[in-house]
Design a protein around this motif. Structure first.
Motif, PDB file in Angstrom:
ATOM      1  N   ASP A 171      -1.396  -8.069   6.324  1.00 44.02           N
ATOM      2  CA  ASP A 171      -2.108  -8.276   7.592  1.00 44.02           C
ATOM      3  C   ASP A 171      -2.737  -6.970   8.053  1.00 44.02           C
ATOM      4  OD1 ASP A 171      -3.041  -9.741   9.761  1.00 44.02           O
ATOM      5  OD2 ASP A 171      -1.253  -9.329  10.969  1.00 44.02           O
ATOM      6  N   GLY A 172      -3.238  -6.177   7.101  1.00 47.58           N
ATOM      7  CA  GLY A 172      -3.806  -4.883   7.437  1.00 47.58           C
ATOM      8  C   GLY A 172      -2.718  -3.849   7.628  1.00 47.58           C
ATOM      9  N   LEU A 173      -3.124  -2.606   7.916  1.00 49.96           N
ATOM     10  CA  LEU A 173      -2.161  -1.531   8.141  1.00 49.96           C
ATOM     11  C   LEU A 173      -1.689  -1.570   9.591  1.00 49.96           C
ATOM     12  CD1 LEU A 173      -3.752   1.479   6.204  1.00 49.96           C
ATOM     13  CD2 LEU A 173      -1.850   0.018   5.506  1.00 49.96           C
ATOM     14  N   ARG A 174      -0.384  -1.768   9.768  1.00 52.09           N
ATOM     15  CA  ARG A 174       0.222  -1.824  11.094  1.00 52.09           C
ATOM     16  C   ARG A 174       1.440  -0.919  11.120  1.00 52.09           C
ATOM     17  NH1 ARG A 174       1.386  -8.052  11.787  1.00 52.09           N
ATOM     18  NH2 ARG A 174       3.202  -7.042  12.749  1.00 52.09           N
ATOM     19  N   ALA A 175       1.650  -0.246  12.234  1.00 46.78           N
ATOM     20  CA  ALA A 175       2.747   0.715  12.340  1.00 46.78           C
ATOM     21  C   ALA A 175       4.110   0.070  12.126  1.00 46.78           C
ATOM     22  CB  ALA A 175       2.703   1.412  13.699  1.00 46.78           C
ATOM     23  N   ASP A 176       4.254  -1.210  12.519  1.00 41.91           N
ATOM     24  CA  ASP A 176       5.556  -1.867  12.386  1.00 41.91           C
ATOM     25  C   ASP A 176       5.781  -2.460  10.997  1.00 41.91           C
ATOM     26  OD1 ASP A 176       3.685  -3.875  12.612  1.00 41.91           O
ATOM     27  OD2 ASP A 176       4.883  -5.115  13.955  1.00 41.91           O
ATOM     28  N   ARG A 177       4.829  -2.263  10.084  1.00 45.79           N
ATOM     29  CA  ARG A 177       4.978  -2.761   8.712  1.00 45.79           C
ATOM     30  C   ARG A 177       4.852  -1.630   7.700  1.00 45.79           C
ATOM     31  NH1 ARG A 177       3.839  -8.326   8.794  1.00 45.79           N
ATOM     32  NH2 ARG A 177       4.727  -8.368   6.695  1.00 45.79           N
ATOM     33  N   ILE A 178       5.209  -0.426   8.120  1.00 44.25           N
ATOM     34  CA  ILE A 178       5.150   0.744   7.242  1.00 44.25           C
ATOM     35  C   ILE A 178       6.521   1.408   7.270  1.00 44.25           C
ATOM     36  CG2 ILE A 178       4.025   2.954   6.778  1.00 44.25           C
ATOM     37  CD1 ILE A 178       1.544   1.923   8.157  1.00 44.25           C
ATOM     38  N   TRP A 179       7.118   1.617   6.058  1.00 42.53           N
ATOM     39  CA  TRP A 179       8.486   2.121   5.972  1.00 42.53           C
ATOM     40  C   TRP A 179       8.580   3.353   5.083  1.00 42.53           C
ATOM     41  CZ3 TRP A 179       7.435  -3.153   4.754  1.00 42.53           C
ATOM     42  CH2 TRP A 179       7.754  -4.065   5.766  1.00 42.53           C
ATOM     43  N   PHE A 180       9.514   4.225   5.415  1.00 42.92           N
ATOM     44  CA  PHE A 180       9.804   5.416   4.605  1.00 42.92           C
ATOM     45  C   PHE A 180      10.331   5.003   3.234  1.00 42.92           C
ATOM     46  CE2 PHE A 180      13.063   8.269   2.960  1.00 42.92           C
ATOM     47  CZ  PHE A 180      12.421   9.494   2.943  1.00 42.92           C
ATOM     48  N   ARG A 233       0.866  -1.173   0.000  1.00 40.11           N
ATOM     49  CA  ARG A 233       0.000   0.000   0.000  1.00 40.11           C
ATOM     50  C   ARG A 233       0.902   1.221   0.000  1.00 40.11           C
ATOM     51  NH1 ARG A 233      -4.890  -0.735   3.025  1.00 40.11           N
ATOM     52  NH2 ARG A 233      -5.161   1.531   3.045  1.00 40.11           N
ATOM     53  N   HIS A 234       0.539   2.207  -0.794  1.00 37.53           N
ATOM     54  CA  HIS A 234       1.308   3.448  -0.895  1.00 37.53           C
ATOM     55  C   HIS A 234       0.604   4.485  -0.031  1.00 37.53           C
ATOM     56  CE1 HIS A 234       3.813   6.275  -3.567  1.00 37.53           C
ATOM     57  NE2 HIS A 234       3.262   7.015  -2.632  1.00 37.53           N
ATOM     58  N   PHE A 289       5.433   6.603   2.219  1.00 39.59           N
ATOM     59  CA  PHE A 289       5.702   5.348   2.909  1.00 39.59           C
ATOM     60  C   PHE A 289       5.192   4.180   2.075  1.00 39.59           C
ATOM     61  CE2 PHE A 289       5.314   8.549   6.223  1.00 39.59           C
ATOM     62  CZ  PHE A 289       6.348   8.253   7.089  1.00 39.59           C
ATOM     63  N   ILE A 290       5.827   3.031   2.238  1.00 32.60           N
ATOM     64  CA  ILE A 290       5.328   1.788   1.658  1.00 32.60           C
ATOM     65  C   ILE A 290       4.873   0.916   2.815  1.00 32.60           C
ATOM     66  CG2 ILE A 290       7.597   0.657   1.649  1.00 32.60           C
ATOM     67  CD1 ILE A 290       5.025   0.236  -1.145  1.00 32.60           C
ATOM     68  N   ALA A 291       3.678   0.345   2.700  1.00 30.92           N
ATOM     69  CA  ALA A 291       3.118  -0.482   3.768  1.00 30.92           C
ATOM     70  C   ALA A 291       2.917  -1.908   3.270  1.00 30.92           C
ATOM     71  CB  ALA A 291       1.787   0.100   4.243  1.00 30.92           C
ATOM     72  N   ASP A 292       3.299  -2.869   4.074  1.00 30.65           N
ATOM     73  CA  ASP A 292       2.972  -4.268   3.797  1.00 30.65           C
ATOM     74  C   ASP A 292       1.594  -4.517   4.396  1.00 30.65           C
ATOM     75  OD1 ASP A 292       2.643  -6.981   3.650  1.00 30.65           O
ATOM     76  OD2 ASP A 292       4.568  -7.508   4.536  1.00 30.65           O
ATOM     77  N   SER A 327      -2.504   4.031  -3.471  1.00 24.96           N
ATOM     78  CA  SER A 327      -2.161   2.671  -3.875  1.00 24.96           C
ATOM     79  C   SER A 327      -2.669   2.305  -5.260  1.00 24.96           C
ATOM     80  CB  SER A 327      -2.721   1.669  -2.852  1.00 24.96           C
ATOM     81  OG  SER A 327      -2.167   1.903  -1.573  1.00 24.96           O
ATOM     82  N   LEU A 328      -3.723   2.963  -5.730  1.00 22.84           N
ATOM     83  CA  LEU A 328      -4.261   2.633  -7.054  1.00 22.84           C
ATOM     84  C   LEU A 328      -3.336   3.219  -8.116  1.00 22.84           C
ATOM     85  CD1 LEU A 328      -6.899   1.164  -8.063  1.00 22.84           C
ATOM     86  CD2 LEU A 328      -6.645   1.503  -5.614  1.00 22.84           C
ATOM     87  N   GLN A 329      -2.452   2.375  -8.634  1.00 18.06           N
ATOM     88  CA  GLN A 329      -1.430   2.816  -9.573  1.00 18.06           C
ATOM     89  C   GLN A 329      -1.381   1.893 -10.788  1.00 18.06           C
ATOM     90  OE1 GLN A 329       2.350   3.063  -7.577  1.00 18.06           O
ATOM     91  NE2 GLN A 329       1.561   4.322  -5.902  1.00 18.06           N
TER      92      GLN A 329
END
Length: 618
Positions: free
Chosen positions: A282-291, A207-208, A276-279, A230-232
């Protein structure tokens, strides 16, 4: 407060800035290329200055002419908009050296965040989480290949000086890496004059997410919440929304504070976006979002942030550049409703989204949404610039309401004869997974079969075309005769030509009102030429391929992979054309032999020109 402003940009960007500047009582000066002299932004400015030929490098990228125009017209400040020179640190310094106010990020911040590898190293030092990858100075092909192997496929190759999706390639295996690296470097060099790259781990459910930040000269930095982009398609944003679906309060707080932290790390001033790029597996989680990177300018998608915050971000830019503090503190900002933006492009989804150029003989935008456009009916879409016609922005109390309004708006667009992605946008927004908020950067590719309209007219189009050619009742008893038959209902079949092909249509009762215009009907975001069947044209839309490899768009031939007499196999790359800094590879449609070459490398070609001729094997 700044009293006069030169806008170093064009189209909808210039119009957007002019609108706010005029509301604030600021005199506006437009600069324009030779072919833009009759565009709306030129007319709407208080003053306009021609600065050179159509090619951007000779006009909108010509810093000397822009600064000279500002001095000559007595402008107090220069606003670069977004794109062109907006993230050019050297230009920002030259503006200041000329005694003018720069309505943009400080040159030092542009430099700090302009190179992706250096920016990531700075973010690591500032404690901002970054995506795993390779940021090394060693750019040797073999070193990059080894690093990609170590990271683990899939990996993403990205231009160090990149942006806007240019110079970016996903690689799924080692065998693909060399060709992808070469292509990425070519595109990076053409777009940014720098062919260096970095590597990142490719996130499989990405997710962007980006955060709008603002800083002032008094040490204040705030965020105006997040956007989901994210829609790209091919790394180019298509639909953006704010806030991000599925973002809970604690994750929002963590991500937005990380963005503020990143802005503070470079002493940021003005409008900026932390991406940020998010994995999202497993949903949006703070520990899976990176600059990922920072855009040191206003973004194309800033209207969705304006809609949910109730703020005019261009006004904020002007206030900050004038030395004033930010209008609001963080605790005074809140999210109000939901907003979405769709980018309406002059392109044809049915032919691989190739750009569509030409004059806009008809251009009708829908009511009920905000429309930011750089063109009006009668203007021309040129191959020299980005082919975006408009941005459609909806706002509602809920995500469902915003989506409903945007889908209706996209389906109501009327453009002719230039092709657009309006129907594609409407289908995307109406898709059940989009409606449910299940979006990621692979959404469009995954659902392309459903989202891309067919080149053949559907039954609703045929019914509408057939009804449109029927004479009005009572005008001609022979033309309106329905075909009386003994012991059978009257025939309701009529011949109609739609999109160049003849069809026999069995008319049904009822039918919906459809917009038409001089032989063109508009339905669900599509436009179809229609009329009565021409004499002798009784067949279907049949045809055969004659072996001609034809340029699908105007551009430059940047690579020829074959020569006359070469044997080729189906799917083999033959030629690469570059247009608008994007590459298009044409491949062999069947096994055969190159019987004739009609073009040379580096040649400029027009849409429809034959590049080479193939002959099939016996």
């Amino acid at each position: 407060m700044i009293d006069s402003l030169l806008i170093a940009n064009r189209g909808e960007i210039a119009r957007r800035i002019i609108r706010t500047a005029k509301r604030l009582g600021i005199r506006t000066i437009a600069v324009h290329s030779d072919i833009d002299g009759d565009m709306p932004f030129v007319r709407e400015a208080d003053e306009a200055v021609p600065i050179g030929p159509a090619a951007a490098r000779e006009s909108y990228l010509n810093a000397d002419r822009i600064i000279e125009a500002a001095i000559r017209t007595g402008a107090r400040a220069i606003h670069p908009g977004y794109g062109f020179l907006s993230e050019n640190a050297g230009f920002a310094e030259r503006v200041a050296a000329a005694g003018l106010i720069w309505v943009g990020a400080p040159a030092a911040a542009i430099r700090a965040m302009g190179l992706k590898d250096a920016a990531k190293k700075r973010m690591i030092a500032a404690g901002v989480p970054v995506t795993p990858g390779y940021l090394g100075e060693d750019q040797a092909d073999e070193r990059l290949r080894r690093e990609a192997d170590a990271i683990g496929y899939p990996v993403l190759i990205k231009a160090v000086a990149g942006g806007g999706g240019k110079g970016m390639r996903r690689v799924d295996g080692a065998v693909e890496f060399p060709a992808a690296l070469a292509s990425c470097r070519r595109e990076a060099a053409a777009s940014f004059g720098d062919d260096r790259v970095l590597l990142e781990k490719y996130i499989l459910s990405p997710r962007h997410i980006e955060v709008q930040v603002f800083g002032d000269t008094h040490g204040n930095v705030v965020h105006l919440f997040e956007r989901d982009c994210s829609l790209q398609r091919r790394h180019q944003k298509v639909i953006e929304e704010a806030p991000a679906p599925g973002m809970d309060a604690s994750t929002r707080e963590a991500v937005c504070q990380a963005a503020v932290q990143a802005a503070r790390a470079v002493d940021y001033i003005g409008a900026g976006t932390i991406e940020f790029i998010a994995d999202a597996s497993d949903g949006l989680r703070a520990d899976r979002i990176w600059f990922m990177e920072m855009n040191t300018r206003l973004q194309v998608e800033h209207p969705v942030t304006e809609a949910i915050s109730g703020q005019d971000l261009v006004e904020w830019q002007i206030l900050v550049a004038s030395g004033e503090p930010l209008p609001l503190r963080q605790e005074q900002l809140s999210i109000k409703g939901w907003a979405m933006e769709a980018r309406l492009y002059a392109e044809n989804p049915s032919t691989g989204f190739l750009p569509s150029t030409g004059r806009l003989h008809r251009l009708r935008f829908p009511d009920g949404v905000r429309v930011d456009s750089g063109v009006e009916e009668g203007n021309e879409i040129s191959a020299y610039y980005d082919p975006m016609i408009a941005k459609l922005i909806s706002h509602g109390a809920t995500r469902q309401e915003a989506a409903r309004r945007l889908a209706l708006a996209a389906a109501s667009v009327e453009v002719w004869p230039v092709r657009t992605n309006a129907a594609f946008l409407a289908r995307t927004i109406d898709h059940p997974e989009f409606q449910a908020g299940a979006v990621d950067t692979g959404f469009i590719e995954r659902h392309s079969t459903h989202l891309i309209p067919s080149i053949e007219p559907g039954s609703r189009v045929l019914q509408a075309a057939a009804r449109a050619i029927l004479p009005k009742p009572g005008s001609d008893i022979w033309a309106t005769a329905t075909g009386f038959r003994m012991n059978a209902p009257p025939s309701r079949e009529i011949g109609v030509e739609v999109g160049g092909g003849p069809y026999r249509v069995e008319l049904r009762d009822g039918g919906e009102p459809v917009a038409t215009d001089a032989g063109v009907l508009f339905l669900d975001g599509e436009a179809w030429a229609y009329g009565t069947v021409r004499a002798g044209h009784a067949g279907g839309n049949s045809g055969h391929f004659d072996g001609a490899i034809v340029a699908p768009m105007p551009g430059r031939v940047i690579a020829l992979m074959v020569a006359s007499g070469d044997r080729v196999t189906r799917g083999q790359p033959l030629v690469v054309i570059e247009a608008m800094k994007m590459e298009q590879t044409l491949s062999a449609p069947f096994d055969g032999v190159v019987s004739e070459m009609k073009v040379l490398a580096d040649a400029q070609v027009v849409e429809g020109s034959v590049l080479m001729q193939l002959e099939g094997e016996p």
